[in-house]
Design a protein around this motif. Sequence first.
Motif, PDB file in Angstrom:
ATOM      1  N   MET A  16       0.820  -1.031  -0.043  1.00  0.00           N
ATOM      2  CA  MET A  16       0.011  -0.025  -0.122  1.00  0.00           C
ATOM      3  C   MET A  16       0.842   1.219  -0.114  1.00  0.00           C
ATOM      4  SD  MET A  16      -3.073  -1.181   2.651  1.00  0.00           S
ATOM      5  CE  MET A  16      -3.682   0.521   2.681  1.00  0.00           C
ATOM      6  N   ALA A  17       0.281   2.443  -0.713  1.00  0.00           N
ATOM      7  CA  ALA A  17       1.267   3.620  -0.718  1.00  0.00           C
ATOM      8  C   ALA A  17       0.064   4.701  -0.889  1.00  0.00           C
ATOM      9  CB  ALA A  17       2.035   3.498  -1.993  1.00  0.00           C
TER      10      ALA A  17
ATOM     11  N   LEU B 262       3.091  -1.781   4.551  1.00  0.00           N
ATOM     12  CA  LEU B 262       2.623  -0.411   4.369  1.00  0.00           C
ATOM     13  C   LEU B 262       3.521   0.895   4.436  1.00  0.00           C
ATOM     14  CD1 LEU B 262       0.162  -2.300   5.096  1.00  0.00           C
ATOM     15  CD2 LEU B 262      -0.754  -0.623   6.604  1.00  0.00           C
ATOM     16  N   THR B 263       4.686   0.309   4.509  1.00  0.00           N
ATOM     17  CA  THR B 263       5.990   1.426   4.513  1.00  0.00           C
ATOM     18  C   THR B 263       5.788   2.635   3.713  1.00  0.00           C
ATOM     19  OG1 THR B 263       7.484   0.152   3.141  1.00  0.00           O
ATOM     20  CG2 THR B 263       7.294  -0.226   5.315  1.00  0.00           C
ATOM     21  N   GLY B 264       5.166   2.325   2.636  1.00  0.00           N
ATOM     22  CA  GLY B 264       4.839   3.464   1.613  1.00  0.00           C
ATOM     23  C   GLY B 264       3.774   4.414   1.840  1.00  0.00           C
ATOM     24  N   VAL B 265       2.850   4.172   3.032  1.00  0.00           N
ATOM     25  CA  VAL B 265       1.816   5.098   3.284  1.00  0.00           C
ATOM     26  C   VAL B 265       2.489   6.191   4.122  1.00  0.00           C
ATOM     27  CG1 VAL B 265      -0.347   4.947   4.562  1.00  0.00           C
ATOM     28  CG2 VAL B 265       0.088   2.699   3.411  1.00  0.00           C
ATOM     29  N   THR B 266       1.918   7.412   3.378  1.00  0.00           N
ATOM     30  CA  THR B 266       2.148   8.466   4.263  1.00  0.00           C
ATOM     31  C   THR B 266       1.425   8.813   5.213  1.00  0.00           C
ATOM     32  OG1 THR B 266       1.092   9.817   2.461  1.00  0.00           O
ATOM     33  CG2 THR B 266       3.635   9.380   2.112  1.00  0.00           C
TER      34      THR B 266
ATOM     35  N   LEU C 169       4.409  -4.735   8.011  1.00  0.00           N
ATOM     36  CA  LEU C 169       5.325  -3.554   8.110  1.00  0.00           C
ATOM     37  C   LEU C 169       4.635  -2.276   7.897  1.00  0.00           C
ATOM     38  CD1 LEU C 169       7.224  -5.948   6.704  1.00  0.00           C
ATOM     39  CD2 LEU C 169       8.220  -4.228   5.578  1.00  0.00           C
ATOM     40  N   MET C 170       4.839  -1.630   9.000  1.00  0.00           N
ATOM     41  CA  MET C 170       3.642  -0.427   9.148  1.00  0.00           C
ATOM     42  C   MET C 170       4.678   0.833   9.016  1.00  0.00           C
ATOM     43  SD  MET C 170       0.682  -1.507  10.240  1.00  0.00           S
ATOM     44  CE  MET C 170      -0.209  -0.246  11.335  1.00  0.00           C
TER      45      MET C 170
ATOM     46  N   TRP D 149      14.244   1.594   6.680  1.00  0.00           N
ATOM     47  CA  TRP D 149      13.874   1.692   7.906  1.00  0.00           C
ATOM     48  C   TRP D 149      12.242   1.557   7.855  1.00  0.00           C
ATOM     49  CZ3 TRP D 149      17.394   2.304  11.747  1.00  0.00           C
ATOM     50  CH2 TRP D 149      18.532   2.479  11.205  1.00  0.00           C
ATOM     51  N   PHE D 150      11.577   1.079   8.958  1.00  0.00           N
ATOM     52  CA  PHE D 150      10.118   1.079   9.079  1.00  0.00           C
ATOM     53  C   PHE D 150       9.930   0.908  10.611  1.00  0.00           C
ATOM     54  CE2 PHE D 150      11.974  -2.832   7.678  1.00  0.00           C
ATOM     55  CZ  PHE D 150      11.604  -3.778   8.772  1.00  0.00           C
ATOM     56  N   TYR D 151       8.789   1.312  10.779  1.00  0.00           N
ATOM     57  CA  TYR D 151       8.000   1.130  12.142  1.00  0.00           C
ATOM     58  C   TYR D 151       7.527  -0.261  12.514  1.00  0.00           C
ATOM     59  CZ  TYR D 151       4.959   1.704  15.896  1.00  0.00           C
ATOM     60  OH  TYR D 151       4.276   1.833  17.142  1.00  0.00           O
TER      61      TYR D 151
END
Length: 731
Positions: free
Chosen positions: A482-483, A513-517, A544-545, A711-713
């Motif tokens: 997702m982005a 979901l790392t591309g979600v702003t 991946l949040m 890097w990801f949360y």
Amino acid sequence: MSGAHARGRGDRAAPKGRREPRSSEQPADSREPRSPQASGGQASRGPLASGGPQAPQGPPAPKGPKGDLGTEITASLVVFLVALPLCIGVAVASGVPAELGIISGVIGGLVVGAVRGSTLQVSGPAAGLAALVAETVAEHGVAMLGVIVLCSGILQVVLGVVRLGRMFQAISIAVVQGMLAGIGLPLMFSQAYPMADDKAPGTPVENMAGIPGLLANVLTDRQAMTALLLGIVTVVLSFVWKKAPGPVRKVPAALVAVGIGIAVAALPGVEVKTLQVGNLLAAVQVPGAEQFAGLADAAIITSILTFTVIASAESLFTAAAVDRMHSGPRTRYNTELVAQGAGNTVAGILGALPITAVVARSSANVQAGAKTRLSRTLHGLWLLAFALLLPQVLALIPISVLAGVLVHSGWKLLAPEEFPKMWRQDRGEFVVMTVTTLVIVATALLEGVLVGLAAGIVLAALRMSQTVIRQHIEDDTAKIVMAGNATFLRLPKVIEALESAAASGKPRIRLDLTGVTHLDHACRSQVEEFTAQQRGRGLRVELLMPGPGVVAATSAATTSPPDARTVGAASGGAGMVGAGVTSVGAGAGAAPGVGAWTTTAGAGAQGVGASAVGAGGPGEWAFGGRTSAEPAHGDQVSDTAVGGEGRAFDTGAAAGPGPTTTASWPDISDAHDFSAAGADEAPGTRPDGFRTPASSAAEAFVGEPGPGVEWFYLDTRPVPEDYAPRSPLIG
């Protein structure tokens, strides 16, 4: 990001992309007293307070252009000639005596024009409010109009005092254009009846439906035919007058039309309706106790709010348009709103029409060469003198001519060419613009504006919620990437993608979901709930949040920030500072360097040494030294500092020019002391004043992440694998 640039005296360039605004460049409405922190920290600390280099002062604020007295008087006469027929026409269209329109024009010149808000903008009764005033007068009477205008003026003054003048600039341009079109279209149809010496039926829809009957009556009535021809001549003349020769074109088209109308009406056998003019002072109606008692009526309160919003918006939008016509002083929006409020307060006390800025008069003022407020103030004086000394001239003006002037004004408000233009530029905004216009025509002005604002907000929300979801199967894993912005408006699409992954029958699901702003609460809850459900079924879910970079947890014994002494030896400079870090070192035979905090915009910290100064922007390190007379500033993530002459903080470093060094470090939000003495840790203060808590030195970046590092949360569910550094969440 570009490297930092040296910033000092002489011909040294200021850093690109960011600089402190000079006091002369700040608008008057935005100037506020600066705190000591905003001025560079505590002045009593460090050599910078007294002997340090000062930033170069900007040139003095440019003064407004000086206007020639003769030009200002000429411009005021031009504006007077444009304003006179408009004041009378707006009053007639509003259903009030013509004298009240002139009184409002006088107030717009003498009261609003004298206030230092907008230099060249001219105010008075506006055609944009004619329909609203006519509706209010028909419902509540002329006596209540003064109370409504008075309270609207007071509200405008309050809005200007609390500095909300620029709030009206946050309205979508599609809503503004739709509002103006919604005002102009009913105005044209309502004035079609006075053009034929007839009376309009009532609402905009009724006026439109009655046009065929009006034409039928005109064909059978010679007087109506004559009046209509005068009105049509006025409209045509208003459109083609701009093509007239230069000297002739300086005379306003409306004034020429009025002259023609007076001449035709004076011919034998011609009978058309003319203005009924009385005593100017007798027309003043000061509101009394009975009128103020009407404030308990909810309909009156609604009218007050409507007048306030529409009059303020129209005035400030006009100010922005007028500013584009000239190169003189810009409008002070809050001051101008106070000026408009003061004018409406006086108009309300006298029972006159509401006042707004008017484009026609303002553009005439600019084109006539005006440079100061004198021209717009004098035009009010000419209106007053004309109404007091020559009222009998007004009784010669045919009403159909004034109606033709307002039909032309309505066409300019409608601006039909803007609709196809908006369609080509942005079809979503075209829908907002059209909806605003249609609702205003079908209901009322306030309802239409509110619907338009709601439509604009919905459009913005939909566009801000653009979510791209890609699904595919790879080996034994169903992957969803997702982005974009995932909000509740896209929740159905998100749920559909999640259900599709669950129905694939694969033992593993990977949600990237790392591309979600932006991930709002609704979508986040849905994703987390889906993850928990699928794990409960025994599936392995990798989640991946999105979020900020994760600090790698390492051992304090093996991980530490760069050593101040090492950097000092490498750069040949004295002082190592960074955002969130205070460094203290001892130079050979020199006084110790001190790291001092400051909250000045653009500098996250300052380090002051015996012979060097270094500064880092927010989240950066600045290395290197300079002589005490010329500080080095680091403003970007990649900072460059030139080594200066002097001894370094490290013991044993030789004096002499240091090489140019470039270094880039991630942000360290906590304050640590990396001096040789190893002082206790202390909480840091970020440049924006945000206080960060102290934490262990174990939580620090190991260094600049390489280009291949992702890097990801991580989702913080109580699963052991969740806490593995830099690894996806595996369930």
